[in-house]
Design a protein around this motif. Structure first.
Motif, PDB file in Angstrom:
ATOM      1  N   PRO A 137      -6.113 -12.012  15.911  1.00 38.61           N
ATOM      2  CA  PRO A 137      -5.627 -10.987  16.467  1.00 38.61           C
ATOM      3  C   PRO A 137      -4.328 -10.455  15.268  1.00 38.61           C
ATOM      4  O   PRO A 137      -3.536 -11.306  15.190  1.00 38.61           O
ATOM      5  N   GLU A 138      -4.192  -9.290  15.039  1.00 39.32           N
ATOM      6  CA  GLU A 138      -2.898  -8.976  14.271  1.00 39.32           C
ATOM      7  C   GLU A 138      -2.372  -7.514  14.860  1.00 39.32           C
ATOM      8  O   GLU A 138      -3.188  -6.991  15.745  1.00 39.32           O
ATOM      9  N   ALA A 139      -1.150  -7.654  14.857  1.00 47.14           N
ATOM     10  CA  ALA A 139      -0.553  -6.228  15.199  1.00 47.14           C
ATOM     11  C   ALA A 139       0.573  -5.609  14.447  1.00 47.14           C
ATOM     12  O   ALA A 139       1.341  -6.822  14.087  1.00 47.14           O
ATOM     13  N   TRP A 140       0.754  -4.871  13.975  1.00 48.63           N
ATOM     14  CA  TRP A 140       2.001  -4.246  13.200  1.00 48.63           C
ATOM     15  C   TRP A 140       2.313  -2.785  13.377  1.00 48.63           C
ATOM     16  O   TRP A 140       1.577  -1.976  14.042  1.00 48.63           O
ATOM     17  N   SER A 141       3.715  -2.470  12.889  1.00 47.97           N
ATOM     18  CA  SER A 141       3.961  -1.131  12.983  1.00 47.97           C
ATOM     19  C   SER A 141       3.967  -0.642  11.431  1.00 47.97           C
ATOM     20  O   SER A 141       4.316  -1.298  10.525  1.00 47.97           O
ATOM     21  N   GLU A 142       3.524   0.688  11.239  1.00 42.92           N
ATOM     22  CA  GLU A 142       3.787   1.177   9.817  1.00 42.92           C
ATOM     23  C   GLU A 142       4.108   2.623   9.804  1.00 42.92           C
ATOM     24  O   GLU A 142       3.749   3.215  10.994  1.00 42.92           O
ATOM     25  N   ILE A 143       4.655   2.972   9.071  1.00 42.26           N
ATOM     26  CA  ILE A 143       5.315   4.275   8.523  1.00 42.26           C
ATOM     27  C   ILE A 143       4.403   4.882   7.546  1.00 42.26           C
ATOM     28  O   ILE A 143       4.580   4.130   6.415  1.00 42.26           O
ATOM     29  N   PHE A 144       4.082   6.132   7.440  1.00 40.69           N
ATOM     30  CA  PHE A 144       3.453   6.633   6.412  1.00 40.69           C
ATOM     31  C   PHE A 144       4.121   7.899   5.934  1.00 40.69           C
ATOM     32  O   PHE A 144       4.427   8.700   6.838  1.00 40.69           O
ATOM     33  N   VAL A 145       4.379   7.969   4.659  1.00 42.51           N
ATOM     34  CA  VAL A 145       5.236   9.140   4.372  1.00 42.51           C
ATOM     35  C   VAL A 145       4.285   9.651   3.101  1.00 42.51           C
ATOM     36  O   VAL A 145       3.812   9.209   1.996  1.00 42.51           O
ATOM     37  N   SER A 153      12.170  -1.189  10.650  1.00 43.94           N
ATOM     38  CA  SER A 153      11.718  -2.464   9.948  1.00 43.94           C
ATOM     39  C   SER A 153      10.122  -2.472   9.837  1.00 43.94           C
ATOM     40  O   SER A 153       9.544  -3.495   9.346  1.00 43.94           O
ATOM     41  N   ALA A 154       9.362  -1.317  10.105  1.00 42.41           N
ATOM     42  CA  ALA A 154       8.128  -1.129   9.999  1.00 42.41           C
ATOM     43  C   ALA A 154       7.743  -1.341   8.406  1.00 42.41           C
ATOM     44  O   ALA A 154       8.472  -0.812   7.528  1.00 42.41           O
ATOM     45  N   LYS A 155       6.304  -1.691   8.140  1.00 42.32           N
ATOM     46  CA  LYS A 155       5.893  -1.572   6.776  1.00 42.32           C
ATOM     47  C   LYS A 155       5.829  -0.083   6.434  1.00 42.32           C
ATOM     48  O   LYS A 155       5.495   0.857   7.313  1.00 42.32           O
ATOM     49  N   LEU A 156       6.148   0.209   5.240  1.00 42.78           N
ATOM     50  CA  LEU A 156       6.246   1.424   4.557  1.00 42.78           C
ATOM     51  C   LEU A 156       4.957   1.764   3.841  1.00 42.78           C
ATOM     52  O   LEU A 156       4.995   0.932   2.594  1.00 42.78           O
ATOM     53  N   THR A 157       4.337   2.816   3.778  1.00 45.03           N
ATOM     54  CA  THR A 157       3.228   3.233   3.036  1.00 45.03           C
ATOM     55  C   THR A 157       3.396   4.610   2.547  1.00 45.03           C
ATOM     56  O   THR A 157       3.708   5.544   3.494  1.00 45.03           O
ATOM     57  N   PHE A 158       3.178   4.980   1.214  1.00 43.37           N
ATOM     58  CA  PHE A 158       3.189   6.247   0.666  1.00 43.37           C
ATOM     59  C   PHE A 158       1.777   6.672   0.359  1.00 43.37           C
ATOM     60  O   PHE A 158       1.198   6.045  -0.261  1.00 43.37           O
ATOM     61  N   GLU A 159       1.595   7.878   0.886  1.00 40.27           N
ATOM     62  CA  GLU A 159       0.179   8.505   0.536  1.00 40.27           C
ATOM     63  C   GLU A 159       0.550   9.733  -0.281  1.00 40.27           C
ATOM     64  O   GLU A 159       1.374  10.462  -0.232  1.00 40.27           O
ATOM     65  N   VAL A 160       0.004   9.730  -1.634  1.00 39.66           N
ATOM     66  CA  VAL A 160       0.232  10.557  -2.354  1.00 39.66           C
ATOM     67  C   VAL A 160      -0.950  11.250  -3.023  1.00 39.66           C
ATOM     68  O   VAL A 160      -1.996  10.700  -3.226  1.00 39.66           O
ATOM     69  N   SER A 161      -0.585  12.623  -3.014  1.00 41.04           N
ATOM     70  CA  SER A 161      -1.831  13.439  -3.504  1.00 41.04           C
ATOM     71  C   SER A 161      -1.452  14.680  -4.224  1.00 41.04           C
ATOM     72  O   SER A 161      -0.175  15.309  -4.080  1.00 41.04           O
ATOM     73  N   ASP A 162      -1.973  15.123  -5.163  1.00 47.47           N
ATOM     74  CA  ASP A 162      -1.678  16.448  -5.922  1.00 47.47           C
ATOM     75  C   ASP A 162      -2.345  17.815  -5.275  1.00 47.47           C
ATOM     76  O   ASP A 162      -2.234  18.666  -5.645  1.00 47.47           O
ATOM     77  N   GLY A 163      -3.139  17.425  -4.137  1.00 47.91           N
ATOM     78  CA  GLY A 163      -3.875  18.567  -3.506  1.00 47.91           C
ATOM     79  C   GLY A 163      -5.241  18.732  -4.137  1.00 47.91           C
ATOM     80  O   GLY A 163      -6.069  19.473  -3.506  1.00 47.91           O
ATOM     81  N   VAL A 164      -5.609  17.979  -5.327  1.00 49.24           N
ATOM     82  CA  VAL A 164      -6.933  18.117  -6.119  1.00 49.24           C
ATOM     83  C   VAL A 164      -7.495  16.633  -5.857  1.00 49.24           C
ATOM     84  O   VAL A 164      -8.579  16.478  -5.217  1.00 49.24           O
ATOM     85  N   GLN A 165      -6.900  15.899  -6.302  1.00 52.44           N
ATOM     86  CA  GLN A 165      -7.350  14.382  -6.299  1.00 52.44           C
ATOM     87  C   GLN A 165      -7.244  13.634  -4.941  1.00 52.44           C
ATOM     88  O   GLN A 165      -6.106  14.392  -4.165  1.00 52.44           O
ATOM     89  N   PRO A 166      -8.071  12.834  -4.659  1.00 51.35           N
ATOM     90  CA  PRO A 166      -8.046  12.122  -3.253  1.00 51.35           C
ATOM     91  C   PRO A 166      -6.560  11.633  -3.090  1.00 51.35           C
ATOM     92  O   PRO A 166      -5.977  10.992  -3.701  1.00 51.35           O
ATOM     93  N   MET A 167      -6.318  11.497  -1.900  1.00 44.53           N
ATOM     94  CA  MET A 167      -4.777  10.772  -1.348  1.00 44.53           C
ATOM     95  C   MET A 167      -5.093   9.318  -1.794  1.00 44.53           C
ATOM     96  O   MET A 167      -6.185   8.805  -1.718  1.00 44.53           O
TER      97      MET A 167
END
Length: 173
Positions: free
Chosen positions: A63-71, A105-119
């Motif tokens: 089992p795994e559990a974590w918090s993550e923030i997506f910007v 303290s959450a893991k931080l993930t950035f989602e990046v796209s130019d609106g054309v290419q997939p995130m």
């Protein structure tokens, strides 16, 4: 006080709290993210900030559990804009935190796209000053096998414990 010196910090997977604290040091400087070998365009937007609580089983049935923030960053040029200031970025994140309750303290993930290419998903290194801007390098977030990662960490632990600065043992001779 932290310093935004590239030589002092080279860390991946910075937490949200550590990023905000670092950016607070130089609030008026432009904030420039770098990914895929280039800087993000000056008109970029923060289009979404999400907080997630995850529960899962890894590939070893642990089992795994974590918090993550997506910007989510939208990489565009718009209206002759310049890169947003660090203070604007932190103000946006803090406003979201007032409504959503972000875990600093959450893991931080950035989602990046130019609106054309997939995130694309990225982790962030510690920010540093480069020229007249604060630079944050975003690196691809690879898949990993948590049981294997734990095993590798355990393999390195005896050497670190044995050869660390506080040991009185001669096991490393």
């Amino acid at each position: 006080m932290l310093t935004l010196d590239k030589m002092e910090f080279s860390q991946t997977d910075i937490s949200l709290g550590a990023l905000l604290t670092a950016l607070d040091e130089r609030p008026e400087m432009p904030l420039v993210f770098h990914y895929a070998g280039r800087p993000i365009r000056a008109g970029y937007h923060i289009t979404e900030v999400k907080a997630g609580q995850f529960s899962a089983l890894d590939c070893g049935a642990n089992p795994e559990a974590w918090s993550e923030i997506f910007v989510q960053l939208w990489d565009i040029d718009e209206d002759q804009r310049t890169h947003m200031r660090a203070s604007k970025f932190t103000a946006i994140i803090r406003k979201v935190s007032e409504h959503v309750g972000l875990d600093s303290s959450a893991k931080l993930t950035f989602e990046v796209s130019d609106g054309v290419q997939p995130m694309q998903l990225f982790s962030a290194d510690f920010p540093y000053v480069e020229g007249q801007a604060i630079r944050v390098d975003l690196g691809p977030r690879p898949a990993s096998c948590k049981p294997r990662d734990r095993w590798l960490a355990e393999q390195q632990a005896p050497v670190a414990a044995c050869c660390g600065p506080s040991t009185k043992s001669s096991c490393c001779a």
